[in-house]
Design an enzyme around this catalytic site. Sequence first.
Site, PDB file in Angstrom:
ATOM      1  N   ALA A   1      98.609 -19.163 -16.881  1.00 39.82           N
ATOM      2  CA  ALA A   1      99.062 -20.491 -16.436  1.00 39.82           C
ATOM      3  C   ALA A   1      98.061 -21.565 -16.825  1.00 39.82           C
ATOM      4  CB  ALA A   1      99.292 -20.492 -14.921  1.00 39.82           C
ATOM      5  N   GLY A   2      97.753 -21.632 -18.110  1.00 40.05           N
ATOM      6  CA  GLY A   2      96.832 -22.649 -18.595  1.00 40.05           C
ATOM      7  C   GLY A   2      97.575 -23.810 -19.220  1.00 40.05           C
ATOM      8  N   THR A   3      96.898 -24.511 -20.132  1.00 45.59           N
ATOM      9  CA  THR A   3      97.497 -25.688 -20.758  1.00 45.59           C
ATOM     10  C   THR A   3      98.637 -25.323 -21.700  1.00 45.59           C
ATOM     11  OG1 THR A   3      95.753 -25.626 -22.438  1.00 45.59           O
ATOM     12  CG2 THR A   3      95.422 -27.110 -20.579  1.00 45.59           C
ATOM     13  N   GLY A   4      98.794 -24.037 -22.007  1.00 43.46           N
ATOM     14  CA  GLY A   4      99.942 -23.579 -22.760  1.00 43.46           C
ATOM     15  C   GLY A   4     100.978 -22.915 -21.880  1.00 43.46           C
TER      16      GLY A   4
ATOM     17  N   CYS B   1      85.690 -23.336 -30.913  1.00 48.27           N
ATOM     18  CA  CYS B   1      86.010 -24.521 -30.108  1.00 48.27           C
ATOM     19  C   CYS B   1      84.761 -25.400 -30.035  1.00 48.27           C
ATOM     20  CB  CYS B   1      86.452 -24.080 -28.708  1.00 48.27           C
ATOM     21  SG  CYS B   1      87.077 -25.407 -27.670  1.00 48.27           S
TER      22      CYS B   1
ATOM     23  N   GLY C   1      95.379 -28.937 -28.245  1.00 45.64           N
ATOM     24  CA  GLY C   1      96.468 -29.087 -27.297  1.00 45.64           C
ATOM     25  C   GLY C   1      97.827 -29.290 -27.918  1.00 45.64           C
TER      26      GLY C   1
ATOM     27  N   CYS D   1      93.220 -34.331 -30.876  1.00 49.13           N
ATOM     28  CA  CYS D   1      92.181 -34.117 -29.871  1.00 49.13           C
ATOM     29  C   CYS D   1      91.654 -35.455 -29.363  1.00 49.13           C
ATOM     30  CB  CYS D   1      91.036 -33.304 -30.463  1.00 49.13           C
ATOM     31  SG  CYS D   1      89.743 -32.887 -29.273  1.00 49.13           S
TER      32      CYS D   1
END
Length: 428
Positions: free
Chosen positions: A9-12, A159, A320, A354
């Site tokens: 359940a992250g940003t994706g 990253c 993102g 970004c």
Amino acid sequence: MAKIVVLGAGTGGMPAAYEIKDILGKDHQVLMVNEHDKFRFVPSNPWIAVGWREPDAISIPIEKHLANKDIDFKCACVVKIDPIQNQLITAENDIIDYDYLVIATGPKLAFNAITGAGPEHFTQSICTLEHALKCKIDVDKLLNDPGPVIVGAFQGASCFGPAYEYVFILDKVLRDAGIRNKVPIHFVTSEPYIGYLGLGGVGDSKSMLESELRQRDIKWICNASVDYVEDGTMHISELDRKGVVDFSHSLPFHHSMLIPPFLGIDAVANVEGLCNAKGFVITDEHQRSPQFSNIFAGGVCVAIPPAEATPVPTGMPKTGYMIESMMTAIAHNLHSVIVEGKPPKSKGTWNAICIADMGDTGAVFVAMPQIAPRNVSWFKKGKWAHLAKIGFEKYFLLKMKTGSSEPMYEKYALKLMGITRLEDEDDK
């Protein structure tokens, strides 16, 4: 009725669950599985690490908001995936069945690749909320006992943006405290040059980021391979363009934060035929596993080759917008397979967008496509970008609360590209 399980359940993962439910409707079940009961906005971790944010400001309860969209939730740590039985096994030995699985997990942080690295040893991290909170304790110690600082990215990292964000934010914190003159800072990175970002550079990123480092009296070492870290000292080999050691450094530090290499998490990496050697999921152009037709994957967990060979290994970042486009493609492909009975046809948009905070200014870059040559290569900085990062944090959290399936990154980035005139208004 098909049961679709979204793992992570992250940003994706969160946007994926909302989009999948929206496109499939009430006739199909969507279940989110995550080891924490709260969504954390990871891009805000650099602010957590210096005390500019508290955890509650970047976290929201998952179950409450998913329930508003009729999406189920189970808080559990998955330790095994059985793709033959179509099951997930949790640490409590619970079994979760699925018809379709969407893997959206974060990475395994490979600090053990470098002796002495990581929060359990001598360097800090901002990759998780827990790490950022521990980093904050170390920053507080630095404020009370100023001394040398090392920030950057270990060999194998993919990253780089958060490392640049953190070094500029920490510089601002030290200046605000009136002790920057007591804290020499080195930026140590596996990149072949400043502003490489794992992408081969974007627009004028090299000269612009070098300029920012110079203005802030931050020295740097590129093509850096950290040999080992001991308490208060980092031992570094600086390679030349041929990959041969050119210089050796032993840098002292009171505080250090370096981004580690990423691997796939064990539960995913251990599935035979699903991943590459580093544990990242192999997918086709439709985000589907060639080996298991009912498994899709998007985000950090997906295998993407590096932009090019570099003297010190560097990976390709998953930004993102790229992640969001992968999840949108997955949602549409699940609809094709489940509802229409047709093969997948949607593809993610391989663009990089970004927004980076730099303390009292900021930067935004857009690379379309992510791998050069590009149709758009755009890198701008200014105070407007600092404000844009703050605005996007609020925008993203609001979207996670409301469950809107409207694309976020593209809409927001295009708005930013339309206000570049603000660069001339930095002093206002």
